[in-house]
Design a protein around this motif. Structure first.
Motif, mmCIF file in Angstrom:
data_model
loop_
_atom_site.group_PDB
_atom_site.id
_atom_site.type_symbol
_atom_site.label_atom_id
_atom_site.label_comp_id
_atom_site.label_asym_id
_atom_site.label_seq_id
_atom_site.Cartn_x
_atom_site.Cartn_y
_atom_site.Cartn_z
ATOM 1 N N LYS A 256 0.820 -1.214 0.000
ATOM 2 C CA LYS A 256 0.000 0.000 0.000
ATOM 3 C C LYS A 256 0.861 1.275 0.000
ATOM 4 O O LYS A 256 0.674 2.171 -0.827
ATOM 5 C CB LYS A 256 -0.930 0.025 1.239
ATOM 6 N N SER A 257 1.813 1.330 0.945
ATOM 7 C CA SER A 257 2.666 2.515 1.020
ATOM 8 C C SER A 257 3.486 2.684 -0.250
ATOM 9 O O SER A 257 3.624 3.793 -0.779
ATOM 10 C CB SER A 257 3.623 2.423 2.203
ATOM 11 N N THR A 258 4.016 1.565 -0.730
ATOM 12 C CA THR A 258 4.829 1.626 -1.942
ATOM 13 C C THR A 258 4.013 2.190 -3.101
ATOM 14 O O THR A 258 4.507 3.035 -3.859
ATOM 15 C CB THR A 258 5.365 0.221 -2.290
ATOM 16 N N LEU B 77 -3.001 9.827 1.400
ATOM 17 C CA LEU B 77 -2.854 9.736 2.856
ATOM 18 C C LEU B 77 -2.421 8.323 3.218
ATOM 19 O O LEU B 77 -3.156 7.359 2.981
ATOM 20 C CB LEU B 77 -4.183 10.076 3.541
ATOM 21 N N ASP B 78 -1.204 8.193 3.774
ATOM 22 C CA ASP B 78 -0.682 6.866 4.071
ATOM 23 C C ASP B 78 -0.808 6.550 5.560
ATOM 24 O O ASP B 78 0.041 6.939 6.353
ATOM 25 C CB ASP B 78 0.780 6.766 3.622
ATOM 26 N N GLU B 79 -1.839 5.840 5.911
ATOM 27 C CA GLU B 79 -2.049 5.421 7.310
ATOM 28 C C GLU B 79 -1.781 6.544 8.285
ATOM 29 O O GLU B 79 -0.996 6.410 9.216
ATOM 30 C CB GLU B 79 -1.136 4.233 7.632
ATOM 31 N N ILE B 80 -2.488 7.636 8.061
ATOM 32 C CA ILE B 80 -2.175 8.826 8.851
ATOM 33 C C ILE B 80 -2.642 8.721 10.293
ATOM 34 O O ILE B 80 -2.310 9.566 11.105
ATOM 35 C CB ILE B 80 -2.777 10.091 8.209
HETATM 36 MG MG LIG Z 1 2.433 1.217 4.814
#
Ligand SMILES: [Mg+2]
Ligand SMILES: Nc1ncnc2c1ncn2[C@@H]1O[C@H](COP(=O)(O)OP(=O)(O)OP(=O)(O)O)[C@@H](O)[C@H]1O
Lengths: 278, 249
Positions: free
Chosen positions: B44-46, B164-167
């Protein structure tokens, strides 16, 4: 409620008072021991005469102060040059651009070579060697080339300090800056460097204090600065007091320098965090 | 002919031998909220970092308004001003006040003058209930406040899309709500949002599209009602069952 807060405040006050008393008493004990015991040493009289001679001190002090102006001058022009050169080297070494690859190799060679040889040797080599090439006056002065040697050696040490600082800034800070559209140079300039420099100020100031002292090494190739002047006075009167006077003059500069740094660091910490774990 | 704001076509990404994204296809329509869910390490982050051009992709295309921004040599800085991103933590610059954090990019990259940028920052802080924090430093804020400032900072350059990455995943539970409220408000204002999240209930409520990522593949995508109650693929079913058993939905 009120009484508990009151009691707590009173307790805090009492605790503070007690630690102040302990600190004062222990300091006084140490100072008294030194002042009482040292003069009781068997040959104190002779040391007192040849190192702490009031007359010689008063005689040398003004001449040493005059000579010290040269130390300050060398320090004053070397220091900014060192910081700028060190920053350039550190940034180059840390850059990720492929185009700078040859420069990166060059900076690695530079730091390895400069740091691998004692400063005194560089001062002799550059201070005598370069003017020896037959450069015209006034550019052949050992003062100039001695300073250049100082700058080149110190910059190589301090570049490593900056580099450690730059590498200590978390990668996610760069990511955050880049995601805002900042270029890699803007990221370095506004996000990475300010944090890196703040972190390395204590070791940096250590190096500045060393530099302030190593300036005296330039005297080895001729210029009459404080250490050489002290040597001249020492030989003339066969008395070591001028060295004590020179030491006192150095302390006059280096102690405020270190105290100011600590204060600056503390102020910055308070400004950005506000709390302190005791 | 695509009307999507952002389209991913066969996106591949590997770190050395570890292939993390294995052909991602995805359309993000303008003004919609897309959630990426999936187990830890699924990519996901990638994926978000690739969209923000923080990681170069190995194969495929990333289209922004139909233009491939993933081509090598494409100037990433202007793209990043159109696609904002907020990370899980360590977002804010600790040596700068809230105001300077927010105005840095507008002033340096867009050439907005300082007082205008400041006025804009204050306006955004007011909108999200942080007006009294203009001069505070990040270390003086709670985690929730820090994340809200990070979102405001991303908004200050007026991006067209926000990633928004797991904010909320590094926040204490009681601080999660205030940050999610900000995201709801952004949805209302019509912002295009892509979020990687472990907050399943929130993803179900807010998303227009949910994508389930598994080992670098999108194994399921659709409306939240469909994905959460009747997932088609077996892996998605297992993943959601685990989530439900853990009481996170
Ligand atoms: Mg991540
Ligand atoms: N910079 C990197 N270098 C090498 N491997 C990486 C890098 N970034 C991510 N990876 C690897 O890519 C895979 C996917 O990581 P990613 O962070 O995208 O997962 P994620 O879905 O966001 O997980 P989480 O839910 O835990 O945040 C992991 O195996 C991770 O180890």
């Amino acid at each position: 409620m009120g009484t508990i807060t009151g009691r707590r405040a009173a307790y805090e006050r009492a605790r503070k008072r007690r630690s102040t008393v302990v600190a004062t008493v222990s300091s006084l004990a140490v100072v008294t021991a030194i002042v009482v015991l040292v003069p009781k040493m068997p040959r104190w009289d002779r040391v007192h005469e040849s190192f702490f001679n009031g007359e010689r001190f008063a005689h040398s002090l003004p001449r040493l102060l005059d000579a010290f102006v040269l130390d300050i001058k060398i320090f004053a022009w070397s220091m900014p040059a060192i910081v700028v050169l060190a920053l350039l080297v550190a940034i180059t070494r840390n850059s990720r651009s492929a185009a700078l690859f040859p420069l990166r190799i060059l900076t690695i060679a530079y730091t390895d070579i400069m740091r691998g040889v004692p400063i005194i040797l560089w001062i002799y080599l550059i201070g005598f060697g370069v003017p020896g090439l037959g450069i015209e006056r006034p550019w052949n002065s050992p003062l100039i080339w001695g300073s250049v040697a100082l700058v080149l050696t110190y910059a190589s040490y301090i570049a490593e300090v900056f580099r450690a600082g730059i590498e200590s800034v978390h990668e996610s800070q760069r990511a955050a800056a880049r995601s805002l559209g900042l270029s890699s140079w803007q990221t370095m300039r506004h996000v990475v460097l300010p944090q890196a420099i703040r972190r390395v100020i204590p070791p940096l100031m250590n190096d500045m204090v060393s530099l302030q002292k190593d300036v005296a090494l330039v005297s080895l190739i001729g210029p009459i600065e404080i250490l050489r002047q002290a040597g001249i006075d020492k030989s003339k009167f066969a008395n070591f007091t001028p060295y004590i006077a020179a030491a006192a003059i150095f302390l006059l500069i280096t102690i405020p320098l270190t105290r100011t740094t600590d204060w600056l660091i503390e102020r910055e910490r308070r400004r950005t965090t506000g709390t302190r774990i005791s | 002919m695509s009307t999507a704001k952002i389209s991913l076509r066969g996106v591949h990404k590997a770190f050395g031998a570890n292939s993390v994204l294995n052909g991602i296809d995805m359309d993000i329509a303008e003004g919609t909220v897309v959630s990426l869910i999936g187990p830890s390490g699924s990519g996901k982050s990638t994926l978000l970092r690739c969209i923000n051009l923080l990681e170069p992709i190995d194969d495929g295309e990333i289209l922004l308004d139909g233009i491939d921004i993933s081509l090598p040599g494409f100037d990433a800085n202007p793209v990043r001003r159109r696609i904002g991103m907020v990370f899980q933590n360590f977002n804010l610059f600790p040596h700068m006040s809230v105001e300077d954090n927010i105005t840095l990019s507008p002033v340096r990259t867009l050439g907005v003058n300082k007082s205008l940028a400041r006025a804009k920052a204050v306006e955004l802080l007011e909108r999200f209930g942080l007006a009294d924090k203009v001069n505070a430093f990040p270390d003086q804020l709670s985690g929730g406040q820090q994340q809200r400032v990070a979102i405001i900072r991303a908004l200050a350059i007026e991006p067209e899309v926000l990633l928004l990455d797991e904010i909320t995943s590094s926040l204490d539970p009681e601080l999660v709500g205030e940050v999610l409220d900000v995201v709801r408000e952004l949805k209302t204002s019509g912002m295009t949002l892509v979020l990687a999240t472990h907050e399943m209930g929130f993803a179900r409520d807010i998303s227009d599209l949910v994508c389930v990522l598994y080992s670098g593949h999108i194994i399921e995508q659709g409306l939240p009602s469909q994905v959460f109650s009747a997932p088609q693929s077996e892996r998605a079913q297992q993943f959601l069952e685990r989530i439900i058993r853990a009481g996170r939905l």
